[in-house]
Design an enzyme around this catalytic site. Structure first.
Site, short mmCIF file in Angstrom:
data_model
loop_
_atom_site.label_atom_id
_atom_site.label_comp_id
_atom_site.label_asym_id
_atom_site.label_seq_id
_atom_site.Cartn_x
_atom_site.Cartn_y
_atom_site.Cartn_z
CD GLU A 120 -2.97 -1.37 5.40
OE1 GLU A 120 -2.87 -2.44 6.02
OE2 GLU A 120 -2.67 -0.27 5.93
CG HIS A 129 -0.54 0.10 2.52
ND1 HIS A 129 -0.34 1.32 3.13
CD2 HIS A 129 -0.24 -0.84 3.44
CE1 HIS A 129 0.06 1.12 4.38
NE2 HIS A 129 0.13 -0.19 4.59
CG HIS A 174 1.08 3.94 12.11
ND1 HIS A 174 -0.27 3.83 12.29
CD2 HIS A 174 1.37 3.15 11.06
CE1 HIS A 174 -0.78 2.99 11.39
NE2 HIS A 174 0.22 2.56 10.64
#
Lengths: 366, 335
Positions: A222, A80, A329
């Site tokens: 995603e 992704h 992240h």
């Protein structure tokens, strides 16, 4: 049936580090990948495939035809290209921007962060916070919530309103950094590293003779719920689908059993989300190449595109290759370039082993 | 707003139709749109699908508004004739307490609560419905386990605002109904879907879109506002026009289609605002994911106090939404 064709070896078209630097620094929050990230990937992918197209959700789909066989299996690869980020929800009377996250962003990492607000033009901003001097004792003992935070772009409210609208995206401002060894750090390696693996695999495939038709997909959204992979796998309806994503790298404070070591090879996933024969095929490909791999176990849905692809139409045999990555992240995601190259090589060898017979065998789960 | 238009909103919001029991509202809508469309059908889940044909070179445009509302469902009738219930969609127990509700057959009930010592104990399982029955037999003569109830409220005008139950999403139904009536020359074939079961997981829209396979999907639903005292952080205000959605938790609207709608609104001087909704989903989330994917957007009617019996919208916002949707189906949609 796989034969290694030495003559087809040539210079690498893909410089993994250069690609990672370029895509990592490009902004592409879920749903808005098409603006800057997709064109970069297209530029790198185009020489490696026969055709390239996009679909209604912005998935970039490269098609590489296999040699004509009894029945060319369809193999879908998914990495992704979106990243987590922020979105403006309100512009207040003094010109501070309020926001929420797109995908999972921990608000505790944001204070003091430099960001780019993608308004009419890219605007540099910072996530401001209340200084410790003016906090109450109660506030000092608590962590930030998203609603306490704001972005300051340094302009008065009326000017901000000219340049920024509700719904504009915000990304981390972060340059790609080479650490020591072959480790690199930056934003959005989750999951543009997966796209890098696909490029390496397409490159490596030039060394093989194979009958599979390969659909190399840089998927969208995603982080918003596997949305790009859901519709692209419905459209392609592959016989075999492999997701390439990232997994938790070894990190202080995280139990070893929850992580994979960065630099010790990609992880191959097992569990109900993975077809045992696809896992077996990937394991064999790694062994044939003498590349050591790690094992990841997913008791339930993997939370990756592999889940969406497995559930497409009547069901698809799926596999998952993961690149160990630290600090997921955040804007300092860290991984080993070698792990990406190894994963690409394994993937290519696996694709070359997929023929009509392999696909017929998939109708039995074990 | 004309009295006729208000009466349409009043009729649509007051009609009965919790998710899965949409027959009364479906009949209400069908009776009022059938003269403006070429074909009407109902599918296996109860979606009302109205087709208004356009030129052969047009697109298949799905317009969606969900006709179901939140409500209560009877799970048990006790010996004394009190009804225990569960929720259909997002029902807050604090809001349900003390409400008057009604069943499809006209039975009225009130929501009462067991003795509690702390307001924090107000949970759905402590609540019951009293329909005035003296015992189980009398209760069972009027209501059965599995029957659904809706809030009982009338629509009223408050200045330029209108308050009613079930504005979510009957106001969207009115916007789509008016669009069908006012569109004289559609550039596209319109599939107007009055969808069922949105409040329980976008179920109607999912199957309707699968069957229709549209080229473009636009849903009309309500959205929250950030303009009430110490409310949520959100830019959308009542009275500032149609809200064009950027994202909610069910979808990120197709950026090309969304910007096309923004341009249309700007060109035609239709007041609009951009919307980022942090919590909540809409039928376009399901429409977008249909088969190999459909470009989808949402036009939202700003609405205060969503999922209470007093949902408030502004009549000018409603007009703006209708104007924008009519503009969309009369334009090339070549985003």
């Amino acid at each position: 049936m796989t034969s290694y064709n030495e003559k087809a070896r040539c210079e690498y078209l893909v410089d993994v580090k250069a690609f990672l630097k370029k895509v990592s620094e490009a902004p592409g929050v879920s749903g808005f990948e098409y603006r800057t990230v997709a064109p970069i990937i297209q530029e790198f992918m185009a020489p490696l495939v026969d055709e390239i197209r996009t679909d209604a959700l912005g998935n970039l789909i490269g098609f590489k035809r296999g040699e004509a066989g009894r029945r060319n299996p369809k193999v879908m690869l998914a990495g992704h290209m979106d990243e987590v980020g922020l979105i403006v929800t309100k512009i207040d009377d003094r010109g501070f921007l309020r926001f929420t996250d797109m995908g999972g962003v921990d608000p505790r990492i944001l204070p003091g962060h430099e960001v780019v607000v993608h308004g009419k033009m890219p605007l540099r901003g910072i996530v401001g916070v209340k200084p410790p001097h003016v906090m109450t004792a109660d506030e000092m003992s608590k962590t930030y919530k998203m609603e306490d935070l704001f972005i300051d772009v340094g302009l008065p409210a009326e000017k901000v309103r000219e340049l920024v609208s509700v719904g504009d995206l915000v990304t981390y401002h972060r340059q790609f950094t080479e650490l020591m060894g072959d480790l690199v750090a930056g934003k959005s390696f989750d999951d543009r590293a997966g796209v890098a693996v696909i490029l390496v695999a397409l490159e490596e495939l030039r060394k093989y003779r194979y009958t599979a038709d390969v659909y190399a997909v840089a998927t969208t959204q995603e982080e918003a719920g596997l949305r790009g992979a859901t519709v692209s796998s419905y459209g392609i309806f592959p016989d075999v689908a492999i997701a390439i994503d990232v997994c938790q790298g070894d990190t202080p404070g995280v139990p070893e059993w929850r992580t994979q070591s960065v630099g010790k090879g990609p992880a191959l996933c097992v569990g109900g989300n993975i077809h045992p024969k696809v896992y077996e095929g990937l394991t064999k490909a790694a062994a044939d190449l003498g590349i050591s791999v790690q094992q990841e176990v997913a008791p339930g849905p993997t939370g990756t595109d592999a889940w969406a692809m497995q559930m497409a139409r009547e069901g698809v045999a799926t596999g998952l290759i993961s690149i160990p990555l630290r600090y997921m992240h955040t804007s300092v995601e860290t991984l080993s370039v070698g792990d990406i190259e190894k994963a690409g090589k394994i993937l290519a060898r696996f694709i070359a082993s997929v023929d009509a017979g392999f696909v017929e065998g998939l109708t039995k789960w074990i | 707003m004309t009295e006729e238009m208000f009466q349409l909103i009043k009729g649509a919001t007051e009609a009965f139709g919790p998710s899965g029991s949409e027959e009364p509202i479906r009949e209400f809508i069908e009776a009022r749109v059938k003269d403006y469309v070429d074909e009407v059908r109902t599918d296996a889940l109860g979606n009302l699908i109205c087709i208004k044909r356009g030129p052969a070179d047009g697109k298949k445009v799905l317009l969606d508004a969900h006709m179901d509302e939140i409500g209560l469902i009877v799970t048990h009738i006790d010996d004394k004739g009190f009804l225990r219930f569960s929720n259909i969609g997002g029902v807050n127990p604090y809001i349900a307490l003390g409400e008057r509700v009604y069943f499809a057959n006209g039975t009225t009930g009130v929501v009462g609560i067991e003795k509690i010592d702390d307001p924090k104990e107000v949970k759905l399982e402590k609540l019951f419905i009293d329909i005035g029955a003296k015992d189980k037999a009398e209760a069972e003569s009027r209501v059965r386990v599995g029957d659904m109830a809706a809030f009982q409220r009338h629509a009223e005008r408050m200045g330029s605002r209108i308050v009613s139950k079930a504005m979510d999403d009957r106001i969207g139904c009115v916007v789509v109904m008016e669009t069908l009536r006012r569109t004289k020359s559609p550039r596209h074939t319109i599939y107007a879907v009055f969808a069922v079961q949105e409040e329980v997981g976008l179920r109607g829209a999912r199957v309707a879109a699968f069957g229709i396979e549209p080229d473009v999907g636009i849903a009309v639903d309500v959205t929250r506002t950030g303009d009430t005292p110490k409310g949520i952080t959100m830019d959308v205000c009542l009275g500032k026009g149609a809200a064009i959605k950027v994202k909610d938790s069910s979808l990120i609207c197709h950026p090309g289609l969304r910007k096309y709608l923004e341009r249309l609104a700007a060109e035609r001087n239709i007041p609009y605002q951009l919307e980022v909704l942090e919590a909540g989903g809409t039928d376009s989330g399901a429409i977008q994911m249909t088969k190999a994917g459909v470009p989808a957007a949402v036009i939202s009617v700003p609405c205060r106090y969503i999922h209470t019996p007093s949902e408030v919208v502004d009549e000018n916002d409603v007009e703006a939404c209708i104007n924008l949707l009519v503009a969309a189906v009369e334009s090339p949609l070549d985003f």
